[in-house]
Design a protein around this motif. Structure first.
Motif, short mmCIF file in Angstrom:
data_model
loop_
_atom_site.label_atom_id
_atom_site.label_comp_id
_atom_site.label_asym_id
_atom_site.label_seq_id
_atom_site.Cartn_x
_atom_site.Cartn_y
_atom_site.Cartn_z
N TYR A 112 -5.68 -2.47 -7.76
CA TYR A 112 -4.21 -3.19 -8.59
C TYR A 112 -3.37 -1.87 -9.11
O TYR A 112 -2.24 -1.89 -9.05
CB TYR A 112 -4.55 -3.94 -9.63
N SER A 115 -1.63 -0.15 -6.21
CA SER A 115 -0.66 -1.01 -5.85
C SER A 115 0.68 -1.21 -6.66
O SER A 115 1.79 -1.16 -6.17
CB SER A 115 -0.97 -2.53 -5.37
N GLN A 116 0.58 -1.05 -7.87
CA GLN A 116 1.53 -1.10 -8.61
C GLN A 116 2.47 -0.13 -8.78
O GLN A 116 3.90 0.03 -8.70
CB GLN A 116 1.14 -1.40 -10.22
N VAL A 118 2.79 1.99 -5.89
CA VAL A 118 3.36 1.92 -4.74
C VAL A 118 4.55 1.07 -4.86
O VAL A 118 5.66 1.43 -3.95
CB VAL A 118 2.39 1.63 -3.60
N ASP A 119 4.35 0.00 -5.30
CA ASP A 119 5.52 -1.10 -5.82
C ASP A 119 6.77 -0.30 -6.33
O ASP A 119 7.86 -0.97 -5.99
CB ASP A 119 4.98 -2.25 -6.19
N HIS A 120 6.48 0.56 -7.30
CA HIS A 120 7.41 1.28 -7.86
C HIS A 120 7.52 2.71 -7.80
O HIS A 120 7.84 3.48 -8.43
CB HIS A 120 7.06 1.05 -9.55
#
Length: 188
Positions: A112, A115-116, A118-120
């Motif tokens: 998690y 992933s956060q 990578v999303d930003h």
């Protein structure tokens, strides 16, 4: 007795920790950072690795494709996530599967967290793109914008941008630093 005293002293100073009573001692982020900064000895790349990276440099003529090919090969060689930033808001990454295959990323909280990030990634890359350009940077712990579950090794290549590796904090720093340094040398 001396070893026990030393490990207790290192725990007290924050360089080691014991996750639970029956566990052995493990290096803390502070311990890993001290090791990388003060004790790590790097050796050169193997002839095989140099040959592979040099071959990519000879084959790829366009800057962007050259950097992408190098990033893919570095990810393959290290088993880590490889990142590039052509500018502070134009970036590329490869090897996310490699990163998630690491034992540290079997925990839901670790997946998690990364992933956060990578999303930003645009915000994170903007923050690191302006690191001093003359050296390879190893970012661990609070200095690492990619989170506490991993470390980053980053280097600027003046005409190309930024190249780096993201992996678990227990990564093989000596091998990975040398790979990034060699890629930087090839691009310069």
């Amino acid at each position: 007795y001396t070893t026990l005293f030393r490990s207790t002293e290192l725990i007290g100073q924050g360089y080691l920790f014991q996750p639970h009573l029956s566990a052995g001692r493990m290096p803390s982020l502070k311990g890993i950072e001290y090791y990388v900064t003060n004790l790590l000895e790097t050796k050169g790349l193997s002839k095989y690795q140099k040959k592979i990276l040099t071959k990519i440099k000879k084959q790829e003529k366009q800057k962007r494709e050259l950097m992408k090919s190098l990033a893919k090969k570095i990810s393959d060689l290290t088993g880590q996530l490889s990142i590039l930033a052509f500018t502070n808001n134009d970036f590329y990454y490869t090897g996310l599967t490699n990163l998630f295959n690491q034992p540290e990323f079997q925990k839901h909280s670790a997946v998690y967290s990364i992933s956060q990030i990578v999303d930003h990634l645009d915000k994170t890359m903007a923050n690191i793109f302006d690191l001093p350009k003359k050296q390879t940077h190893v970012l661990i712990g609070k200095k690492n914008p990619f989170g506490n579950y991993c470390s980053a090794i980053l280097a600027h290549c003046p005409k190309y941008g930024l190249i780096g590796i993201i992996g678990p904090t227990r990564m093989r720093y000596n091998k990975n630093i040398v790979l990034i340094d060699y890629a930087r040398k090839l691009l310069n």
